[in-house]
Design a protein around this motif. Sequence first.
Motif, PDB file in Angstrom:
ATOM      1  N   ILE A  35       0.824  -1.213   0.000  1.00  0.00           N
ATOM      2  CA  ILE A  35       0.000   0.000   0.000  1.00  0.00           C
ATOM      3  C   ILE A  35       0.855   1.259   0.000  1.00  0.00           C
ATOM      4  O   ILE A  35       0.623   2.176  -0.793  1.00  0.00           O
ATOM      5  CB  ILE A  35      -0.982  -0.013   1.191  1.00  0.00           C
ATOM      6  CG1 ILE A  35      -2.058  -1.079   0.954  1.00  0.00           C
ATOM      7  CG2 ILE A  35      -1.624   1.363   1.392  1.00  0.00           C
ATOM      8  CD1 ILE A  35      -2.966  -1.321   2.128  1.00  0.00           C
ATOM      9  N   TYR A  36       1.882   1.315   0.871  1.00  0.00           N
ATOM     10  CA  TYR A  36       2.659   2.564   0.891  1.00  0.00           C
ATOM     11  C   TYR A  36       3.448   2.746  -0.400  1.00  0.00           C
ATOM     12  O   TYR A  36       3.618   3.869  -0.878  1.00  0.00           O
ATOM     13  CB  TYR A  36       3.542   2.676   2.138  1.00  0.00           C
ATOM     14  CG  TYR A  36       4.961   2.203   2.004  1.00  0.00           C
ATOM     15  CD1 TYR A  36       5.912   2.924   1.288  1.00  0.00           C
ATOM     16  CD2 TYR A  36       5.380   1.026   2.621  1.00  0.00           C
ATOM     17  CE1 TYR A  36       7.212   2.492   1.174  1.00  0.00           C
ATOM     18  CE2 TYR A  36       6.679   0.597   2.523  1.00  0.00           C
ATOM     19  CZ  TYR A  36       7.587   1.322   1.786  1.00  0.00           C
ATOM     20  OH  TYR A  36       8.871   0.881   1.675  1.00  0.00           O
ATOM     21  N   PHE A  39       0.830   3.813  -3.139  1.00  0.00           N
ATOM     22  CA  PHE A  39       0.355   5.159  -2.833  1.00  0.00           C
ATOM     23  C   PHE A  39       1.483   6.174  -3.040  1.00  0.00           C
ATOM     24  O   PHE A  39       1.259   7.275  -3.551  1.00  0.00           O
ATOM     25  CB  PHE A  39      -0.184   5.203  -1.401  1.00  0.00           C
ATOM     26  CG  PHE A  39      -0.878   6.478  -1.033  1.00  0.00           C
ATOM     27  CD1 PHE A  39      -1.710   7.144  -1.914  1.00  0.00           C
ATOM     28  CD2 PHE A  39      -0.711   7.017   0.230  1.00  0.00           C
ATOM     29  CE1 PHE A  39      -2.357   8.321  -1.566  1.00  0.00           C
ATOM     30  CE2 PHE A  39      -1.349   8.190   0.593  1.00  0.00           C
ATOM     31  CZ  PHE A  39      -2.164   8.846  -0.310  1.00  0.00           C
ATOM     32  N   GLN A  57       0.789  10.782   4.689  1.00  0.00           N
ATOM     33  CA  GLN A  57      -0.424  11.162   5.407  1.00  0.00           C
ATOM     34  C   GLN A  57      -0.810  12.612   5.132  1.00  0.00           C
ATOM     35  O   GLN A  57      -1.960  12.989   5.358  1.00  0.00           O
ATOM     36  CB  GLN A  57      -0.239  10.952   6.908  1.00  0.00           C
ATOM     37  CG  GLN A  57      -0.111   9.490   7.288  1.00  0.00           C
ATOM     38  CD  GLN A  57       0.261   9.337   8.740  1.00  0.00           C
ATOM     39  OE1 GLN A  57       1.373   9.659   9.129  1.00  0.00           O
ATOM     40  NE2 GLN A  57      -0.676   8.860   9.535  1.00  0.00           N
ATOM     41  N   TYR A  61      -5.828  12.353   0.132  1.00  0.00           N
ATOM     42  CA  TYR A  61      -6.168  10.972   0.474  1.00  0.00           C
ATOM     43  C   TYR A  61      -5.147  10.357   1.436  1.00  0.00           C
ATOM     44  O   TYR A  61      -4.925   9.153   1.448  1.00  0.00           O
ATOM     45  CB  TYR A  61      -6.317  10.089  -0.781  1.00  0.00           C
ATOM     46  CG  TYR A  61      -7.345  10.593  -1.738  1.00  0.00           C
ATOM     47  CD1 TYR A  61      -8.692  10.428  -1.466  1.00  0.00           C
ATOM     48  CD2 TYR A  61      -6.970  11.278  -2.897  1.00  0.00           C
ATOM     49  CE1 TYR A  61      -9.653  10.910  -2.340  1.00  0.00           C
ATOM     50  CE2 TYR A  61      -7.919  11.764  -3.775  1.00  0.00           C
ATOM     51  CZ  TYR A  61      -9.256  11.580  -3.482  1.00  0.00           C
ATOM     52  OH  TYR A  61     -10.202  12.061  -4.340  1.00  0.00           O
ATOM     53  N   TRP A  63      -5.458   9.741   4.389  1.00  0.00           N
ATOM     54  CA  TRP A  63      -6.083   8.799   5.320  1.00  0.00           C
ATOM     55  C   TRP A  63      -5.761   7.355   4.934  1.00  0.00           C
ATOM     56  O   TRP A  63      -5.774   6.462   5.791  1.00  0.00           O
ATOM     57  CB  TRP A  63      -7.600   9.008   5.373  1.00  0.00           C
ATOM     58  CG  TRP A  63      -8.296   8.759   4.070  1.00  0.00           C
ATOM     59  CD1 TRP A  63      -8.581   9.671   3.094  1.00  0.00           C
ATOM     60  CD2 TRP A  63      -8.784   7.502   3.587  1.00  0.00           C
ATOM     61  NE1 TRP A  63      -9.217   9.064   2.035  1.00  0.00           N
ATOM     62  CE2 TRP A  63      -9.355   7.724   2.315  1.00  0.00           C
ATOM     63  CE3 TRP A  63      -8.794   6.216   4.101  1.00  0.00           C
ATOM     64  CZ2 TRP A  63      -9.918   6.705   1.553  1.00  0.00           C
ATOM     65  CZ3 TRP A  63      -9.362   5.194   3.345  1.00  0.00           C
ATOM     66  CH2 TRP A  63      -9.912   5.453   2.091  1.00  0.00           C
ATOM     67  N   ILE A  64      -5.437   7.123   3.659  1.00  0.00           N
ATOM     68  CA  ILE A  64      -5.084   5.766   3.222  1.00  0.00           C
ATOM     69  C   ILE A  64      -3.837   5.301   3.956  1.00  0.00           C
ATOM     70  O   ILE A  64      -3.783   4.175   4.464  1.00  0.00           O
ATOM     71  CB  ILE A  64      -4.875   5.727   1.683  1.00  0.00           C
ATOM     72  CG1 ILE A  64      -6.193   6.004   0.969  1.00  0.00           C
ATOM     73  CG2 ILE A  64      -4.272   4.387   1.251  1.00  0.00           C
ATOM     74  CD1 ILE A  64      -6.052   6.218  -0.532  1.00  0.00           C
ATOM     75  N   GLN A  65      -2.826   6.163   4.038  1.00  0.00           N
ATOM     76  CA  GLN A  65      -1.602   5.789   4.737  1.00  0.00           C
ATOM     77  C   GLN A  65      -1.838   5.703   6.240  1.00  0.00           C
ATOM     78  O   GLN A  65      -1.285   4.829   6.903  1.00  0.00           O
ATOM     79  CB  GLN A  65      -0.457   6.761   4.433  1.00  0.00           C
ATOM     80  CG  GLN A  65       0.847   6.374   5.086  1.00  0.00           C
ATOM     81  CD  GLN A  65       1.285   4.964   4.750  1.00  0.00           C
ATOM     82  OE1 GLN A  65       1.134   4.491   3.640  1.00  0.00           O
ATOM     83  NE2 GLN A  65       1.832   4.268   5.728  1.00  0.00           N
ATOM     84  N   LEU A  67      -4.613   4.766   7.707  1.00  0.00           N
ATOM     85  CA  LEU A  67      -5.286   3.480   7.880  1.00  0.00           C
ATOM     86  C   LEU A  67      -4.305   2.321   7.686  1.00  0.00           C
ATOM     87  O   LEU A  67      -4.358   1.316   8.401  1.00  0.00           O
ATOM     88  CB  LEU A  67      -6.464   3.363   6.919  1.00  0.00           C
ATOM     89  CG  LEU A  67      -7.330   2.113   7.047  1.00  0.00           C
ATOM     90  CD1 LEU A  67      -7.984   2.046   8.437  1.00  0.00           C
ATOM     91  CD2 LEU A  67      -8.389   2.092   5.957  1.00  0.00           C
ATOM     92  N   ASN A  68      -3.396   2.485   6.746  1.00  0.00           N
ATOM     93  CA  ASN A  68      -2.375   1.467   6.494  1.00  0.00           C
ATOM     94  C   ASN A  68      -1.530   1.226   7.748  1.00  0.00           C
ATOM     95  O   ASN A  68      -1.257   0.080   8.119  1.00  0.00           O
ATOM     96  CB  ASN A  68      -1.496   1.907   5.320  1.00  0.00           C
ATOM     97  CG  ASN A  68      -0.565   0.826   4.838  1.00  0.00           C
ATOM     98  OD1 ASN A  68      -0.783  -0.362   5.025  1.00  0.00           O
ATOM     99  ND2 ASN A  68       0.506   1.247   4.185  1.00  0.00           N
TER     100      ASN A  68
END
Length: 174
Positions: A35-36, A39, A57, A61, A63-65, A67-68
Amino acid sequence: MIEPDSSNSLLTQRTNLQITLLCSGIIGAVLFTTIYFCFGVIAPNYYMIHEPISRLQLQPYGWIQSLNYVVSGVLICTFSLALRKELVSGFGSTLIPFFHLLTGLGSIILGVCLNHQVQLYTGGIIFLSLIIGLLLFTGRFSANPQWRGWAMYTILSVLFMIALGILFTYSATH
């Protein structure tokens, strides 16, 4: 009469839950990295070589990181609990899971806190807890002849992590 092999009897005593929790450490690491990296590649104005992962962060977006971090932290914490059950006794049976738990908790903190100073210190704690946990694993592996190859692999992993940490620090400061 053949005596049962104690290592095989331990394998039969594992529940499906125990196996799942042990696998959560691998799943957490692979998921986090995937994911990181993905992203980081698509994030505008983010330079993976020069910036820490936590800067994602602050991206759109972000928030994806966040949440990751939280999800991977929870998975690492569950792995540490399963690892404590797995390492019944012997060298590092308490400390190895403890340092993995610190790593997981640190990841959760990175996910919920956007303060740069807190993230800097938490990242340092995560880095050190990973290295200490791996060095403890090395001590445990080297005590058992059938795991000695893993001891060398683990030492090389620690040295590689330290080298990458030094390169990152140099890159970030110059």
